[in-house]
Structure formats: C-alpha cells, structure tokens
Design a protein around this motif. Structure first.
Motif, PDB file in Angstrom:
ATOM      1  N   ALA A 166      37.362  48.503  32.957  1.00 24.20           N
ATOM      2  CA  ALA A 166      38.521  47.609  32.606  1.00 24.20           C
ATOM      3  C   ALA A 166      38.912  47.005  33.692  1.00 24.20           C
ATOM      4  O   ALA A 166      39.742  45.838  33.885  1.00 24.20           O
ATOM      5  CB  ALA A 166      39.343  48.289  31.855  1.00 24.20           C
ATOM      6  N   LYS A 167      39.000  47.855  34.914  1.00 25.60           N
ATOM      7  CA  LYS A 167      39.643  47.582  36.298  1.00 25.60           C
ATOM      8  C   LYS A 167      38.773  46.596  36.884  1.00 25.60           C
ATOM      9  O   LYS A 167      39.209  45.490  37.192  1.00 25.60           O
ATOM     10  CB  LYS A 167      39.683  48.791  37.173  1.00 25.60           C
ATOM     11  CG  LYS A 167      40.589  48.433  38.312  1.00 25.60           C
ATOM     12  CD  LYS A 167      41.501  49.596  39.080  1.00 25.60           C
ATOM     13  CE  LYS A 167      42.392  49.929  38.251  1.00 25.60           C
ATOM     14  NZ  LYS A 167      43.044  51.333  38.581  1.00 25.60           N
ATOM     15  N   THR A 168      37.501  46.622  36.797  1.00 24.43           N
ATOM     16  CA  THR A 168      36.463  45.654  37.234  1.00 24.43           C
ATOM     17  C   THR A 168      36.725  44.327  36.540  1.00 24.43           C
ATOM     18  O   THR A 168      36.632  43.264  37.096  1.00 24.43           O
ATOM     19  CB  THR A 168      34.947  46.140  37.117  1.00 24.43           C
ATOM     20  OG1 THR A 168      34.957  47.401  37.679  1.00 24.43           O
ATOM     21  CG2 THR A 168      34.017  45.300  37.876  1.00 24.43           C
ATOM     22  N   ALA A 169      37.043  44.132  35.107  1.00 18.81           N
ATOM     23  CA  ALA A 169      37.331  43.162  34.419  1.00 18.81           C
ATOM     24  C   ALA A 169      38.660  42.338  34.849  1.00 18.81           C
ATOM     25  O   ALA A 169      38.760  41.354  34.055  1.00 18.81           O
ATOM     26  CB  ALA A 169      36.927  43.259  32.844  1.00 18.81           C
ATOM     27  N   GLY A 170      39.561  43.354  35.692  1.00 14.26           N
ATOM     28  CA  GLY A 170      40.909  42.610  35.938  1.00 14.26           C
ATOM     29  C   GLY A 170      41.893  43.049  34.937  1.00 14.26           C
ATOM     30  O   GLY A 170      42.861  42.507  35.141  1.00 14.26           O
ATOM     31  N   ALA A 171      41.676  44.023  34.242  1.00 13.02           N
ATOM     32  CA  ALA A 171      42.709  44.616  33.139  1.00 13.02           C
ATOM     33  C   ALA A 171      43.550  45.434  33.728  1.00 13.02           C
ATOM     34  O   ALA A 171      43.260  46.316  34.497  1.00 13.02           O
ATOM     35  CB  ALA A 171      42.325  44.842  31.859  1.00 13.02           C
ATOM     36  N   ILE A 172      44.550  45.464  33.305  1.00 17.20           N
ATOM     37  CA  ILE A 172      45.667  46.680  33.371  1.00 17.20           C
ATOM     38  C   ILE A 172      45.121  47.870  32.112  1.00 17.20           C
ATOM     39  O   ILE A 172      44.728  47.399  31.122  1.00 17.20           O
ATOM     40  CB  ILE A 172      47.307  46.387  32.972  1.00 17.20           C
ATOM     41  CG1 ILE A 172      47.657  45.318  34.047  1.00 17.20           C
ATOM     42  CG2 ILE A 172      48.079  47.385  32.843  1.00 17.20           C
ATOM     43  CD1 ILE A 172      49.092  44.488  33.700  1.00 17.20           C
ATOM     44  N   THR A 173      45.147  48.861  32.753  1.00 16.90           N
ATOM     45  CA  THR A 173      44.597  50.014  31.686  1.00 16.90           C
ATOM     46  C   THR A 173      46.006  50.981  31.115  1.00 16.90           C
ATOM     47  O   THR A 173      46.684  51.398  31.909  1.00 16.90           O
ATOM     48  CB  THR A 173      43.606  50.916  32.404  1.00 16.90           C
ATOM     49  OG1 THR A 173      44.123  51.265  33.736  1.00 16.90           O
ATOM     50  CG2 THR A 173      42.233  50.243  32.511  1.00 16.90           C
ATOM     51  N   LEU A 174      45.959  51.241  29.904  1.00 15.46           N
ATOM     52  CA  LEU A 174      47.166  51.880  29.301  1.00 15.46           C
ATOM     53  C   LEU A 174      46.317  52.920  28.485  1.00 15.46           C
ATOM     54  O   LEU A 174      45.624  52.777  27.622  1.00 15.46           O
ATOM     55  CB  LEU A 174      47.857  51.026  28.486  1.00 15.46           C
ATOM     56  CG  LEU A 174      48.873  51.764  27.415  1.00 15.46           C
ATOM     57  CD1 LEU A 174      49.986  52.519  28.328  1.00 15.46           C
ATOM     58  CD2 LEU A 174      49.439  50.724  26.317  1.00 15.46           C
TER      59      LEU A 174
END
Ligand SMILES: *Cc1c(COP(=O)(O)O)cnc(C)c1O
Length: 387
Positions: A166-174
């Motif tokens: 998810a981080k590679t895709a640029g998203a914030i993770t929750l």
C-alpha cells in the motif's frame, strides 16, 4: 514483540496517570468534568481551556494508548466509528479507500454511504487474495484499511506485506486492531501509519462505555487528526476516558485469561461431532496459524464455529446457554455468543453473507475470563439441546 517490551507495557498501563494529581495527591487521576477552564489572563491560556479540545483525563488515556502502540500521539474519540470517520479527513475528496470485503459491518456501512454521498470512492477487496489486492492497489488508493482477524470468520492477513504494498502505491495505511489490541499486534511496528481501536471492546473491557482511538506514527498525522477531532467535536467525554483508563490497567491480565479460555474452547469445539468448522487462528489447523506466530504475540480470544442443523439448531444452541450472554459486541470480561446471520451481520444482503462465507449456523463467541470448566460445561449444555 519481545518479552521485555511486553513486560514494560504491563507496567506502563498500570502506572499511567498514577500520582498525577497536583491538588491532593490522589493515587489514580481525579475525574475532571469541567467543560471550561480559567485563563491566567486574557492573552494567555492555561494547559486546558475547553473540554471539547482537551481534558486531563483524555490526555492521560491518549498518552497511554500512544505509548502502547509506539506512536507519536493518539486522539481519543467518542466511538470506534467516529475514529474511523476521523481518519477519512486525511484523504482528499474523491480519493479511493480500499477496505477488506469482510470488515466490521459498521465500517462497511459508513464507507458505502460516504461513497454514495460522493465524498470518497470505496473498493472492498478480499485482502487474502494477493492478485485482487494488487489490482485494487493499481487504482492508486488514498487510504488502505486493514482488519485482522476478520469478523466473524477470523481470517488473518499479513499486515506487513499489505502495508508495504500500500505504501508503494502511495496510500496511507490504517489497521483496525480492535480484536487484538497493541498487546497482541503492533500495527505501527509492521509498517502501518495509523492504528485504530474501538476502545468499547478489549481496551475498556467491561462493556460499559463506547469509545475509540487512533494512534499515528507521524506527528503530522497526529496534528491533523487532533485538529479535525476538535473541529468536528468527536472527542471522548471525560467520564468515558476515566472509565477506559481504569479498564486499560488490567488489559494484559484479561487478555491472557480470555485467550487461554478461547484456546480450550476451540480445542473442545474441534472434538465435537455436531461442529462442522472452527475458526480460531490459535489452532494449528487454521490457515492463519503461521502468520499469527510471526506477526502477533497471541491469537486473541474471538472465535466462530459452524454447527449442523442450520438456523434452527443455531438458535436453539444460543438459547440453551446460561453463561454466554446472547449479545453483539465483544472484548468484555463476560463471555458472549452471537448469531451473525440474524444479529451482527443481518444488515448485509444474504447473497453477500454467503459469498463472504457466513453460513446461517455460524456462531461467534467473545470469550471472557470466567472459569474454563464453567464455559465448557455451558457449551456442552448447548450441544446436548440440539442433539
Ligand atoms: C466495534 C467495532 C468497531 C466500531 O466501534 P464502536 O465503538 O462500536 O463505534 C469498529 N471496528 C471493529 C473491528 C469493531 O469490533
């Protein structure tokens, strides 16, 4: 989590706020019900000015929870749902949110309706299916939500791997870590940006408040979340924070006891002829077992199982029990049973329930800290009723 960390956490949650009363030296912190606070002068405010923005009981609880998760800070909210809605303020209008297809029902409802309003876009994905997750991530989400183990089937997902992708895709993770608490799974250590709790459940642990909290890894996220919580007024009341801190002190003991009971119950259920499936990630037969060993310090105390005889048998089984209370919710010292088909998951379309693998005779247990033999005897009584 190392044993040493675990030991430190046990001490920290017992000691949080002890001896912090400057007025009279009370041992536990006093309850500050004031909605407003005196200013030293018109140009200078004190540490506290208005109860929606800040309150001493909320600060002590937030600091304890931030510390437990290893975050930069925490915001304590009025409920788990308001905590989830609060996090949506970190993304832009029309951003995509990816959530587990089997996420908490209230989360599913909130995201679906926020999307229908046009505030966000949402995609529900089976996060155990890496191809489906990869395809969803290629749509450049703003936020990826993770929940493990899932409810009510207790499916475990790889938090570290999903956060990295998810981080590679640029998203914030929750990570909604309500089922495990930071004493069993530490989302921020596994790469998540934000860890969330419905403190209504294990953190408070006595089924007598509704509350939530978000812990963020970065100062920037903590600041934004605190700003929005104050602006929208979703912060928790002083009384609820006071209760929750009191509950938190015994979290380690409660979890250990409930988890041991859950393990004994899962083994008992596996040996029952009327049981067709047991979903408990602490059993070696469970597909999530290896992941639990690597990413968690225990399987938690939630489980579900399927019995023969359909909805009628499941209904009779619930009604035959004396100790397990028939109620939704979880994480309290008392054991509860629920029938997702007609209770927690009735809002889901029948087709969606079946696709998610929720059968009409699936029963979910929130295992409490009563005596193991009493709990086993109670379940035995349920089985003798339907046989
Ligand atoms: C209960 C729960 C929520 C919602 O929390 P409330 O305190 O009821 O608003 C969110 N996520 C999970 C996993 C829950 O169990």
């Amino acid at each position: 989590m190392t044993d040493r960390e675990d030991t430190q956490h046990k001490t920290k949650i017992v000691q949080a706020g002890i001896g912090s009363d400057p007025a009279h030296g009370s041992v536990p912190p006093p309850l500050y019900l004031s909605s407003t606070y005196l200013w030293p002068s018109p140009s200078e405010k004190g540490e506290y000015d208005y109860g929606r923005s800040n309150n001493p009981n909320r600060t002590i609880l937030a600091d304890a929870l931030a510390d437990l998760d290893g975050g930069a800070g925490a915001v304590v909210t009025s409920s788990g749902m308001s905590a989830i809605d609060l996090v949506l303020n970190l993304i832009k209008a029309d951003d995509l949110v990816i959530a587990p297809h089997d996420c908490y029902g209230g989360t599913h409802r909130l995201l679906t309706h926020r999307a229908a309003q046009g505030r966000i876009r949402v995609e529900f994905v089976d996060q155990t299916d890496s191809a489906a997750l990869k395809a969803a991530l290629s749509n450049k989400p703003g936020l990826v939500m993770i929940e493990t183990p899932s409810n009510p089937l207790m499916r475990v997902v790889d938090v570290k791997a999903i956060c990295a992708a998810a981080k590679t895709a640029g998203a914030i993770t929750l990570v909604d870590n309500t089922f495990l608490t930071p004493l069993r799974l530490r989302p921020l250590d596994l790469g998540a940006d934000i860890a969330l709790q419905s403190t209504t459940k294990y953190i408070n642990g006595h089924s007598d408040i509704i509350g939530g909290c978000v812990v963020a890894k970065s100062e920037d996220h903590v600041e934004q979340l605190a700003w929005w919580a104050n602006a929208a007024g979703v912060t928790a009341s002083a009384f609820d924070c006071h209760q929750t801190l009191r509950g938190l002190r015994t979290l380690a003991l409660r979890l250990d006891a409930a988890e041991a009971n859950a393990m004994a119950i899962a083994k008992f259920l596996e040996s029952q002829a009327q049981v067709t499936a047991v979903n408990f990630p602490g059993l070696p037969s469970n597909p999530g077992y290896d992941l639990v060993k690597t990413q968690q310090s225990g399987p938690g105390a939630m489980l579900s199982f399927e019995i023969k005889g359909g909805l009628d048998a499941a209904t009779q089984f619930c009604e035959a029990l004396d100790i397990f209370g028939l109620a939704a919710s979880l994480g309290g010292v008392e054991s509860l049973i629920c029938l997702p088909e007609t209770m927690t998951h009735r809002g889901m379309a029948e087709k969606a329930r079946r696709e998610a693998g929720i059968s009409e005779s699936l029963l979910r247990l929130s295992v409490g800290i009563e005596s193991e033999s009493d709990l086993l005897n109670d379940l035995e009584k349920g089985f003798s009723t339907i046989s």
